[in-house]
Design a protein around this motif. Structure first.
Motif, PDB file in Angstrom:
ATOM      1  N   SER A 144      -2.005 -28.732  14.470  1.00 40.45           N
ATOM      2  CA  SER A 144      -2.894 -27.579  15.335  1.00 40.45           C
ATOM      3  C   SER A 144      -4.215 -27.660  14.296  1.00 40.45           C
ATOM      4  O   SER A 144      -4.448 -27.962  13.047  1.00 40.45           O
ATOM      5  CB  SER A 144      -2.150 -26.278  15.044  1.00 40.45           C
ATOM      6  N   LEU A 145      -5.297 -27.298  15.095  1.00 40.38           N
ATOM      7  CA  LEU A 145      -6.540 -27.133  14.666  1.00 40.38           C
ATOM      8  C   LEU A 145      -7.245 -25.754  14.992  1.00 40.38           C
ATOM      9  O   LEU A 145      -6.877 -25.403  16.127  1.00 40.38           O
ATOM     10  CB  LEU A 145      -7.479 -28.394  15.103  1.00 40.38           C
ATOM     11  N   CYS A 146      -7.790 -25.260  14.195  1.00 42.18           N
ATOM     12  CA  CYS A 146      -8.542 -23.915  14.225  1.00 42.18           C
ATOM     13  C   CYS A 146     -10.031 -24.344  14.610  1.00 42.18           C
ATOM     14  O   CYS A 146     -10.394 -24.623  13.571  1.00 42.18           O
ATOM     15  CB  CYS A 146      -8.191 -22.941  13.403  1.00 42.18           C
ATOM     16  N   LEU A 147     -10.714 -23.859  15.471  1.00 43.18           N
ATOM     17  CA  LEU A 147     -11.960 -24.191  15.965  1.00 43.18           C
ATOM     18  C   LEU A 147     -12.929 -22.716  16.047  1.00 43.18           C
ATOM     19  O   LEU A 147     -12.612 -21.969  16.763  1.00 43.18           O
ATOM     20  CB  LEU A 147     -12.401 -24.832  17.168  1.00 43.18           C
ATOM     21  N   PRO A 148     -13.647 -22.311  14.916  1.00 46.52           N
ATOM     22  CA  PRO A 148     -14.298 -21.263  14.895  1.00 46.52           C
ATOM     23  C   PRO A 148     -15.310 -21.106  16.063  1.00 46.52           C
ATOM     24  O   PRO A 148     -16.285 -22.038  16.037  1.00 46.52           O
ATOM     25  CB  PRO A 148     -14.791 -20.890  13.309  1.00 46.52           C
ATOM     26  N   PHE A 149     -15.425 -20.398  17.061  1.00 51.25           N
ATOM     27  CA  PHE A 149     -16.319 -20.060  17.999  1.00 51.25           C
ATOM     28  C   PHE A 149     -17.531 -19.157  17.525  1.00 51.25           C
ATOM     29  O   PHE A 149     -17.562 -17.950  17.770  1.00 51.25           O
ATOM     30  CB  PHE A 149     -15.963 -19.454  19.288  1.00 51.25           C
ATOM     31  N   PHE A 150     -18.140 -19.808  16.249  1.00 49.52           N
ATOM     32  CA  PHE A 150     -19.141 -19.217  15.744  1.00 49.52           C
ATOM     33  C   PHE A 150     -20.550 -20.068  15.514  1.00 49.52           C
ATOM     34  O   PHE A 150     -20.141 -21.189  15.458  1.00 49.52           O
ATOM     35  CB  PHE A 150     -18.677 -18.490  14.344  1.00 49.52           C
ATOM     36  N   ALA A 151     -21.566 -19.331  15.515  1.00 49.55           N
ATOM     37  CA  ALA A 151     -22.602 -20.156  15.392  1.00 49.55           C
ATOM     38  C   ALA A 151     -23.349 -20.371  13.751  1.00 49.55           C
ATOM     39  O   ALA A 151     -23.233 -21.689  13.320  1.00 49.55           O
ATOM     40  CB  ALA A 151     -23.951 -19.661  15.794  1.00 49.55           C
ATOM     41  N   GLN A 152     -22.543 -19.509  12.967  1.00 48.53           N
ATOM     42  CA  GLN A 152     -22.803 -19.502  11.574  1.00 48.53           C
ATOM     43  C   GLN A 152     -21.761 -19.082  10.784  1.00 48.53           C
ATOM     44  O   GLN A 152     -20.844 -18.490  11.441  1.00 48.53           O
ATOM     45  CB  GLN A 152     -23.870 -18.482  11.043  1.00 48.53           C
ATOM     46  N   ALA A 153     -21.331 -19.598   9.668  1.00 47.70           N
ATOM     47  CA  ALA A 153     -20.434 -19.435   8.678  1.00 47.70           C
ATOM     48  C   ALA A 153     -20.439 -18.287   7.926  1.00 47.70           C
ATOM     49  O   ALA A 153     -20.821 -18.223   6.742  1.00 47.70           O
ATOM     50  CB  ALA A 153     -20.088 -20.657   7.738  1.00 47.70           C
ATOM     51  N   GLY A 154     -20.757 -16.942   8.570  1.00 49.11           N
ATOM     52  CA  GLY A 154     -20.656 -15.678   7.998  1.00 49.11           C
ATOM     53  C   GLY A 154     -19.278 -15.268   7.439  1.00 49.11           C
ATOM     54  O   GLY A 154     -18.284 -15.996   7.039  1.00 49.11           O
ATOM     55  N   GLU A 155     -19.368 -13.827   7.156  1.00 50.41           N
ATOM     56  CA  GLU A 155     -18.051 -13.228   6.380  1.00 50.41           C
ATOM     57  C   GLU A 155     -16.715 -13.433   7.129  1.00 50.41           C
ATOM     58  O   GLU A 155     -15.799 -13.588   6.834  1.00 50.41           O
ATOM     59  CB  GLU A 155     -18.519 -11.912   6.388  1.00 50.41           C
ATOM     60  N   HIS A 156     -16.931 -13.333   8.438  1.00 56.91           N
ATOM     61  CA  HIS A 156     -15.933 -13.475   9.396  1.00 56.91           C
ATOM     62  C   HIS A 156     -15.181 -14.889   9.601  1.00 56.91           C
ATOM     63  O   HIS A 156     -13.860 -15.279   9.165  1.00 56.91           O
ATOM     64  CB  HIS A 156     -16.068 -13.366  10.924  1.00 56.91           C
ATOM     65  N   VAL A 157     -16.021 -15.799   9.312  1.00 64.10           N
ATOM     66  CA  VAL A 157     -15.550 -17.341   9.003  1.00 64.10           C
ATOM     67  C   VAL A 157     -15.084 -17.540   7.652  1.00 64.10           C
ATOM     68  O   VAL A 157     -13.942 -18.266   7.370  1.00 64.10           O
ATOM     69  CB  VAL A 157     -16.588 -18.383   9.547  1.00 64.10           C
ATOM     70  N   ARG A 158     -15.880 -17.211   6.654  1.00 64.31           N
ATOM     71  CA  ARG A 158     -15.375 -17.184   5.127  1.00 64.31           C
ATOM     72  C   ARG A 158     -14.082 -16.564   4.859  1.00 64.31           C
ATOM     73  O   ARG A 158     -13.414 -17.050   3.923  1.00 64.31           O
ATOM     74  CB  ARG A 158     -16.540 -16.768   4.245  1.00 64.31           C
ATOM     75  N   ASP A 159     -14.124 -15.452   5.319  1.00 67.30           N
ATOM     76  CA  ASP A 159     -12.821 -14.422   5.110  1.00 67.30           C
ATOM     77  C   ASP A 159     -12.002 -14.148   5.861  1.00 67.30           C
ATOM     78  O   ASP A 159     -10.458 -14.349   5.931  1.00 67.30           O
ATOM     79  CB  ASP A 159     -13.423 -13.232   4.372  1.00 67.30           C
ATOM     80  N   ASP A 160     -12.177 -13.387   7.209  1.00 68.23           N
ATOM     81  CA  ASP A 160     -11.370 -12.935   8.174  1.00 68.23           C
ATOM     82  C   ASP A 160     -10.307 -13.748   8.674  1.00 68.23           C
ATOM     83  O   ASP A 160      -9.406 -13.780   8.931  1.00 68.23           O
ATOM     84  CB  ASP A 160     -12.105 -12.247   9.118  1.00 68.23           C
ATOM     85  N   ILE A 161     -11.137 -15.083   9.139  1.00 70.36           N
ATOM     86  CA  ILE A 161     -10.190 -16.103   9.784  1.00 70.36           C
ATOM     87  C   ILE A 161      -9.315 -16.842   8.933  1.00 70.36           C
ATOM     88  O   ILE A 161      -8.320 -16.898   9.194  1.00 70.36           O
ATOM     89  CB  ILE A 161     -11.268 -17.105  10.358  1.00 70.36           C
ATOM     90  N   PRO A 162      -9.863 -17.193   7.605  1.00 66.39           N
ATOM     91  CA  PRO A 162      -8.723 -17.788   6.802  1.00 66.39           C
ATOM     92  C   PRO A 162      -7.482 -16.844   6.202  1.00 66.39           C
ATOM     93  O   PRO A 162      -6.549 -17.251   6.282  1.00 66.39           O
ATOM     94  CB  PRO A 162      -9.519 -18.174   5.589  1.00 66.39           C
ATOM     95  N   ASP A 163      -7.978 -15.398   6.284  1.00 66.07           N
ATOM     96  CA  ASP A 163      -6.864 -14.557   5.798  1.00 66.07           C
ATOM     97  C   ASP A 163      -5.895 -14.411   7.158  1.00 66.07           C
ATOM     98  O   ASP A 163      -4.630 -14.288   6.877  1.00 66.07           O
ATOM     99  CB  ASP A 163      -7.645 -13.153   5.488  1.00 66.07           C
ATOM    100  N   ALA A 164      -6.390 -14.346   8.406  1.00 61.73           N
ATOM    101  CA  ALA A 164      -5.646 -14.315   9.418  1.00 61.73           C
ATOM    102  C   ALA A 164      -4.549 -15.489   9.827  1.00 61.73           C
ATOM    103  O   ALA A 164      -3.521 -15.440   9.895  1.00 61.73           O
ATOM    104  CB  ALA A 164      -6.509 -13.997  10.638  1.00 61.73           C
TER     105      ALA A 164
END
Length: 204
Positions: A144-164
């Protein structure tokens, strides 16, 4: 924020964060343009923009699919057998963010026949952890691969996605945000150049 567009350009990020700080001002050939460096947008931002948001660029799905193919090849995985979790922002305030993510997911599925691709959201259902659990519960041995649909690596990418993902016991890998793809500067340059020939561009 600067991009090597190959011609006179000054792109300055207006704001900060994953989706809120998404508008950029650019001067190309003596004209002002607004480019939205974000995955999705609001109706108000769309009215102020000279081009579509980054996440709605029709060429972005091809770049994302190429990135997935490279990521799978580097790991010795078959892309058709790899499940893709598209992690997106979503919004409790309106449908635009999820609509953009679902349109992007559909475009990717059209380009990746046979590949399992599902969406998960930070701020609405289905949550990222929920989708990740489905992956792990149904076929934990499949890559499996997780692909973040985000333009920038902000708080959601740094914290929320890894936590989930950790909460769901996700055993796959997480790729960089779409905005980090090496072809993105040229993608933005092409969008701005196209906007130059459109209405609503004023000379300085």
């Amino acid at each position: 924020m600067g991009y090597p567009f190959g011609h006179p350009c000054d792109l300055r990020q207006a704001g900060a964060g994953d989706t809120a700080g998404c508008a950029g001002l650019s001067v190309l050939h003596g004209k002002w343009l607004v480019y939205q460096f974000c995955a999705a947008t609001t109706a108000a931002r769309a009215r102020r923009s000279s081009s579509s948001p980054f996440g709605l660029d029709p060429n972005l799905p091809d770049l994302a699919c190429d990135a997935l193919a490279l990521a799978c090849a580097a790991r010795g995985w078959s892309l058709s057998q790899t499940r893709i979790l598209l992690a997106a922002h979503g919004s409790a305030r309106g449908p635009k963010a999820a609509e953009a993510a679902e349109a992007f997911a559909t475009a990717m599925r059209d380009r990746l026949p046979g590949t399992t691709l599902a969406t998960g959201y930070v701020e609405e259902d289905p949550r990222i952890a929920t989708t990740a659990r489905v992956f792990e519960d149904t076929a934990p041995a499949r890559p499996s691969l997780c692909l973040p649909f985000f333009a920038q690596a902000g708080e959601h990418v740094r914290d929320d996605i890894p936590d989930a993902l950790a909460d769901a016991g996700f055993g796959g890998d997480t790729l960089p945000v779409l905005g980090a793809l090496p072809q993105v500067p040229q993608l933005i340059a092409n969008a701005l150049n196209k906007a130059l020939s459109g209405p609503g561009v004023t000379s300085t």
